[in-house]
Design an enzyme around this catalytic site. Structure first.
Site, PDB file in Angstrom:
ATOM      1  N   LYS A  90      -0.287   4.220   8.072  1.00 30.01           N
ATOM      2  CA  LYS A  90      -0.419   2.816   7.662  1.00 30.01           C
ATOM      3  C   LYS A  90       0.626   1.928   8.353  1.00 30.01           C
ATOM      4  O   LYS A  90       0.575   0.715   8.286  1.00 30.01           O
ATOM      5  CB  LYS A  90      -0.291   2.701   6.141  1.00 30.01           C
ATOM      6  CG  LYS A  90      -1.468   3.349   5.389  1.00 30.01           C
ATOM      7  CD  LYS A  90      -1.261   3.269   3.875  1.00 30.01           C
ATOM      8  CE  LYS A  90      -2.341   4.010   3.095  1.00 30.01           C
ATOM      9  NZ  LYS A  90      -3.644   3.317   3.087  1.00 30.01           N
TER      10      LYS A  90
ATOM     11  N   THR B 106      -9.032  -1.470   1.016  1.00 27.83           N
ATOM     12  CA  THR B 106      -9.657  -2.455   0.128  1.00 27.83           C
ATOM     13  C   THR B 106      -8.705  -3.604  -0.160  1.00 27.83           C
ATOM     14  O   THR B 106      -9.136  -4.678  -0.556  1.00 27.83           O
ATOM     15  CB  THR B 106     -10.113  -1.816  -1.198  1.00 27.83           C
ATOM     16  OG1 THR B 106      -9.066  -0.967  -1.680  1.00 27.83           O
ATOM     17  CG2 THR B 106     -11.391  -1.025  -1.030  1.00 27.83           C
TER      18      THR B 106
ATOM     19  N   LYS C 143       0.875  -1.181   0.000  1.00 32.19           N
ATOM     20  CA  LYS C 143       0.000   0.000   0.000  1.00 32.19           C
ATOM     21  C   LYS C 143       0.905   1.222   0.000  1.00 32.19           C
ATOM     22  O   LYS C 143       2.120   1.096   0.177  1.00 32.19           O
ATOM     23  CB  LYS C 143      -0.914   0.009   1.226  1.00 32.19           C
ATOM     24  CG  LYS C 143      -0.208  -0.298   2.549  1.00 32.19           C
ATOM     25  CD  LYS C 143      -1.222  -0.462   3.681  1.00 32.19           C
ATOM     26  CE  LYS C 143      -1.919  -1.809   3.632  1.00 32.19           C
ATOM     27  NZ  LYS C 143      -3.289  -1.836   4.068  1.00 32.19           N
TER      28      LYS C 143
END
Lengths: 834, 834
Positions: free
Chosen positions: A573, A678, A567
């Site tokens: 994150k 996602t 990602k």
């Protein structure tokens, strides 16, 4: 009776020659050879793989366009309500393989191409990703387009045709990220049709004046006019002729080249206006999750929304309906705040061009737009300086200031000046700013977040005042989804075949009704099935290892556990947490005796992702990952038990290879920061297990698959604010919070991975404020990793977990999500093209 | 045995699907409909004339490309000597109509298109001219390409793909020329194939060093690298499958976009290198017949010659022949001095890359190049500042200075220092200049002028010293020619049919052997034929009148004599003389009684042409023409007898309408200034009579058709120098040289045509130095006009002159000219594609 009046010429001759798609091997071969000879002006003698890919692409495009034409004619005939999805990013990835899947022609094309002397998979590899997005937001838009066509819904996408997409990431030998431009349009792009006849004039700068007749009407003139030219990209549905359109706008100068300046010897000036127009759609802005005030970015946003609205309005006017009925025919979805200018632009059109009273226009606007929020991080909420807005879009300030009249808020909350200030569209500062999220909120009929937790946060944090004012019915949730066509059938054909065989439901049924995957649960005790399931995973690991050998000259142990985090690089994150965990594992391994190590399951940790070019801390994390990998992979004590890989230039195509090969994937954002995610869904759909925090869609995935099948750790969202307060006001040294972490940080500081001192700014973000709670979550993270080790040792149970995970992913199909939008928001209906 | 080894795949499947051209109505209709559906993604319901033109173009292009492919394969198989025509300008005009003519498919396309509901002539009118040239030089190149294909010769053209061609000319209400860019590539261009896989890196700036090994070898590195990308344009021959290639180069940045600068917030800098690369092929330079030193123009020249040579050398190397045999396989024609840099560039390749000794390389170079000179006007001879050359092309100065070693000249002409200075490649000045014509002269095997008189002037003026040195055999003449396909069959189909019917020779024979036109002489006494001939002319006048009514809202009396002068505006071409003659006629008419006037044949005088944007005197001539037209056409006394028209935005397409309608055309340059002219040939081929000076190809036209059929006036070339000397040193007032002219000038000065005073700078060029000898030639010009009036009154005799003129134009076919080049210069042979 729906029959079209014939336009001109001999109807019979036209009809006799109107083509149908090529669906058998002979006609596909003919189409291929024809394109080689004519479109490419090549011969069998000098046709490269690139040429053969282009010929294949052109042949497939012909089929797509025939369906596309039928779809557009059908939708015009039906003349029902349509939805438009405005997104500044569409991260499409490659098209050929997906188009063949959706058309159901992969086998036929493979055979044709094989007989003509080429290999379909090699040709597929010639395609360059269409990287017109940064990450999740753009890929979500792409999935929604696929689902809108598959669900036979009348939806068009509108975006920008960036000449250069997301940058190419190079990694220097010492681990630094370097950025290179992405010239994805270098060769012929077979997936677009240029529409030189569809163009609109977009105005910037100049002056605005109100009419003196007492109405709200105004006029905007002068300044710079730029042309928006349409390029259309076909979006084929799966197992249907329905093929929607993605219309991308390219900018070009209205008056071409300034010849007068050229002739006067001033070439620089001559190309200036030409460049300034062309620059608008030149490059995709990198997303660094903070707002930034670049004029060109605002120009992009206005250029795109104004062109899209002009196009939408042209189509609406062709219906011949009164303006007041516009919301009965048009729904416009704003994907994040980027297209918020569409709200004042529609007001401008209705008030200035259509001469509607202000209130009528506002009624139309607020029943036409829908707004998806993608973040509650305050630093990421878009705002634009009022002086810039006044300069660039002089008609706008008058439109933007008016709408949410102070009086109605005051009427409801008399004397509550703080509330008034909080809700204002204008942030009172020096300079003043326009708050785009507030504008999007008041101008839309409904607002949604992208997962349950996130939608809750939207209601209770950034839009709390608006909830109080408008009531709860204005707010909703649509949990994100992914298309199972690309993210299972295309990227994992073996698993797809195994599922189809096992549940004995035709692929074209369950791929459109993903809840059917639950049928898999009936077979979790079937040992043969378990073996087959594991064999598919193993084959996908081999495929990844092959890819890494061929493209990166890296050897990968395919007997190891595959642990993947892919990602965008961002502090929230927490790739940093992951690599610190890797270092912890490395130190633990080093401290073990050889015989102790032998009991362990080897682990491969894969990283991939791009850091925004200006985001130094994130780039430092990449550098740390690369250098940890260098040391760990070369250490004879540990290299059989732990390997770390950073794969440069992450892309949709790379994700399609990594995801099916993963045993476990990491989605470990600080609680409350990841709106949905996602890629978590993609891994789980492919039977990869999830290691995550209680954040975003991780929560709903766990609800579906059962908490016994996911690995959760870390603090929960409600704790975060207090923890941050403590970090700031009552700091505790790392040593006291986590001895494990302190040791890891010390080792890095001491130069174990080289580059002494270079990582200090990164490490200090943890030692000091630790905004993302790495100190708080580290020990629980290490425990979770240990639980995974233990669980993985029970091979059979692990495979069952994997199957149970895939089986319960039905909810996360983007078909479900797009139907949510269609029914609960847009009020549009499926209509099948026969 | 000439059979190709099959490259890959099933040969049978390939062969079964390899297309042949579409030559019948049904398959043309299928191809058209197919392109509508796929390439254009349109339907019969929304197909405009523009779309139908594009579909037609794409369908025709398919046919052209099939022949093109065959031709390239054939030429590769033959592997004989090829010629390359390097021209900075190719003034192609429109392609569709010409392609249909050459393919012999016009009737079939017309019928298909008609049955599909469109009109072929309307579609033809949708095409925008490819205006990649200024005038005669570029149009000559286009004619030569047509003839090379028709004559089945292996010739490729190399040029630049300017994004903007020759400017669009607008005329303001007060008669001023305004220039607008020519965005000819705005829509899909169906006539090119982009070759993204054919690209070369071209270096600018940087540094050069010689090897220290004692050889001439050097190396050039650093600086800016720009990519040259190929676009191919098919050049179909008439009535043959042979289809040559015109390869045009577009520039683009090598490294795309400078992302680092972009991310650092410096967008301007980010696009700078991208722009500077793209700028190279952005715009065609206007020709103002004087040299000018613009760096970008020099960049264009080097970019183009370097890319072309790299491409030529790649093809040569594929033959596997030793370098020394290069002149046996390659001839390169330099069209004017613009491509002269090809000479040092080939030296650089041979010496630096191929490591050949200097003398061997020079032998190869001087046997490969051929040079066509197009002007002897000293002010038009190209020269470039040495400092600029050193900066832009640092490897070049060492190459350019060496070749014509001083010693060999000194050896031949000992002690003749003046001669040495005159012949030097370097003009000793501040700064020094490189004389491009001298470089082209010494680097070429042969040099030619473009008409007998001009070639004589080349030998005796600018290259006199070189003639002494090299001998006469280095110098030749190839009188220009025009293609009778475009300039008779396409633009004047009625006359073509009449000729075919009359001489009873198939069109496809006499159009390729234009001397057959002499057969017409047998029918000059056939009254029916004379009537038909006159009727065709009348119909073409009606066609022009219709065009002017529709496009310019002008009414034209088709009973009048049509007198046409169309060409670039330039003092040496003397449009000024023409308009002064018109004013004289106007004044004469005003002085007549109505009954006197009634005896006169009405006359329409047509002008068209563009002035270089910086050429103020030429622009003033346009303004005078427009204002004379305004006054004369509105004067009730004269408007039935004299009308003047200035048609804005002259183009190839406009010439195709004007030329067939002309009774008389004017080619009235000062003797010795017009190298050849080619529009004179076009008018005469269409039966228009010629009014001219004894200059350029006028002379040879008169030799062919007989001086009784042309109208000559004015001083001859040998007198010019002395007249100019007299103007300068012993000026005589205009009144004493021509009372008629003086009166005309006075009337203009006095404001008869408005704009008092504005024309003085133009009039003063005549009153003062009168470099172009208007004062000397005016009276004889007026006499010639009177002779034309008288001759025109004898209708039958005029028609006979017209027929005799057409009949004797065989020599001026570009087929003859290209065969001259092929045989006398390039030594290449025709080879037919079956």
């Amino acid at each position: 009776d729906g029959k079209d009046k014939w336009p001109r010429g001999e109807e019979e001759l036209w009809r006799a020659n109107l083509r149908k798609p090529d669906t058998d091997v002979p006609s596909i071969a003919r189409s291929f050879v024809n394109h080689v000879q004519t479109s490419l002006a090549r011969q069998p003698h000098n046709l490269s793989d690139l040429g053969a890919y282009l010929a294949t692409g052109l042949s497939v495009r012909d089929n797509l366009l025939l369906n596309w034409n039928e779809t557009q004619m059908h939708m015009n005939r039906v003349a029902g309500k349509r939805a438009y999805y405005l997104s500044l990013e569409f991260l499409m990835g490659r098209t050929l393989d997906n188009a063949l899947l959706n058309l159901g022609l992969k086998d036929q094309y493979r055979e044709s191409i094989d007989r003509l002397g080429f290999n379909l998979e090699d040709l597929i590899d010639q395609e360059r990703d269409a990287g017109l997005g940064n990450g999740g937001l753009g890929r979500l838009a792409a999935c929604y387009l696929d689902s809108s066509s598959t669900q036979e819904l009348p939806v068009w996408g509108y975006g920008l045709r960036y000449k250069y997409g997301i940058f190419q990431q190079l990694i220097s030998p010492d681990g630094q990220q370097l950025e290179a431009p992405d010239p994805w349009l270098e060769h012929l792009n077979p997936w677009e049709v240029s529409r030189a006849d569809v163009q609109y004039e977009i105005r910037f700068y100049g002056e605005a004046q109100k009419y003196v007749n007492g109405t709200a009407r105004g006029v905007w003139y002068g300044g710079q006019e730029v042309l928006a030219v349409a390029y259309d990209v076909t979006i084929p549905g799966y197992d249907t002729r329905n093929t929607n359109n993605l219309r991308l706008w390219a900018s070009k100068p209205k008056r071409g080249f300034d010849l007068q300046s050229f002739n006067a010897g001033n070439y620089e000036h001559a190309i200036e206006s030409s460049n300034s127009a062309a620059a608008i759609t030149s490059v995709l802005y990198p997303n660094d999750q903070t707002t930034f005030g670049k004029e060109l970015r605002l120009k992009q946003q206005y250029f795109w929304t104004a062109a899209s609205l002009a196009d939408i309005m042209r189509r609406f006017r062709n219906l011949g309906k009164p303006m007041i009925e516009l919301p009965d025919y048009i729904a416009i979805q704003l994907n994040d705040t980027h297209p918020t200018l569409a709200i004042p632009e529609l007001m401008r059109i209705l008030v200035d061009e259509e001469d509607l009273p202000w209130d009528v226009a506002w009624y139309i606007v607020t029943n036409t737009f829908f707004f998806t929020n993608h973040t509650v991080l305050p630093e990421a909420l878009e705002k634009w300086p009022v002086p810039l807005m006044e300069h660039l879009l002089p008609r706008y300030c008058a439109i933007i200031i008016t709408p949410l009249s102070i009086s109605s808020v005051e009427h409801k909350f008399p004397g509550d000046h703080d509330r008034l200030a909080r809700m204002s569209l204008i942030e009172e500062n020096h300079p003043k700013y326009v708050r785009m999220a507030h504008l999007a909120c008041i101008g839309s009929r409904k607002i949604n977040g992208v997962a349950e937790l996130h939608s809750e946060l939207v209601r209770t944090t950034i839009f709390k005042d608006f909830l109080d004012f408008f009531g709860v019915s204005k707010f909703g949730n649509v949990t994100n989804g992914i298309t199972p066509r690309r993210w299972l059938a295309q990227c994992n054909p073996d698993l797809t075949d195994l599922i189809t065989k096992t549940i004995n439901i035709p692929k074209n049924i369950w791929l459109k009704d993903l809840s059917q995957l639950e049928e898999l649960l009936k077979y979790v005790e079937d040992e043969d099935f378990l073996e087959e399931w594991a064999a598919v995973k193993q084959a996908n690991k081999e495929r990844l290892a092959h890819y890494m050998r061929v493209t990166l000259s890296l050897n990968v142990n395919t007997k190891a556990m595959f642990d993947v985090q892919i990602k965008r690089l961002h502090e929230y994150k927490r790739q940093t947490l992951n690599i610190l965990g890797v270092v912890h594992r490395y130190l633990t391994l080093k401290a073990m005796s050889p015989s102790e190590r032998k009991k362990l399951t080897p682990r491969n940790v894969f990283f991939a992702g791009k850091a925004a070019p200006g985001y130094e801390i994130a780039k430092l994390t990449i550098r740390l990952i690369v250098n940890v990998a260098r040391v760990v992979n070369a250490d004879p004590d540990t290299k059989d038990y732990l390997n770390v890989f950073f794969l440069p230039d992450y892309s949709v195509t790379m994700a399609e290879i990594l995801i099916p090969a993963s045993d476990i994937s990491q989605h470990i954002s600080t609680a409350g920061t990841e709106a949905s995610g996602t890629s978590n869904m993609k891994f789980c759909l492919n039977g990869g297990l999830l290691l995550g925090t209680v954040d975003g869609a991780n929560i709903e995935i766990a609800e579906e698959v059962g908490s016994e099948n996911v690995f959760f750790f870390g603090h929960l969202t409600p704790a975060v604010e207090e923890l941050r307060y403590q970090h700031k006001h009552h700091p505790v040294p790392v040593e006291e919070k986590s001895r494990n972490l302190a040791k890891v940080l010390d080792q890095i500081s001491s130069g174990l991975f080289g580059d002494e001192g270079v990582y200090e700014p990164l490490l200090n973000t943890i030692r000091q404020l630790d905004y993302y709670l790495i100190t708080d979550d580290f020990d629980s993270y290490i425990e979770a990793l240990q639980m995974i080790d233990d669980a993985y040792n029970d091979r059979t149970e692990w495979i069952k977990k994997s199957i149970r995970t895939t089986a319960k992913m039905g909810k996360f199909s983007s078909d479900r999500a797009i139907q949510d939008y269609a029914q609960e928001y847009w009020n549009i209906e499926s209509t099948k093209v026969e």
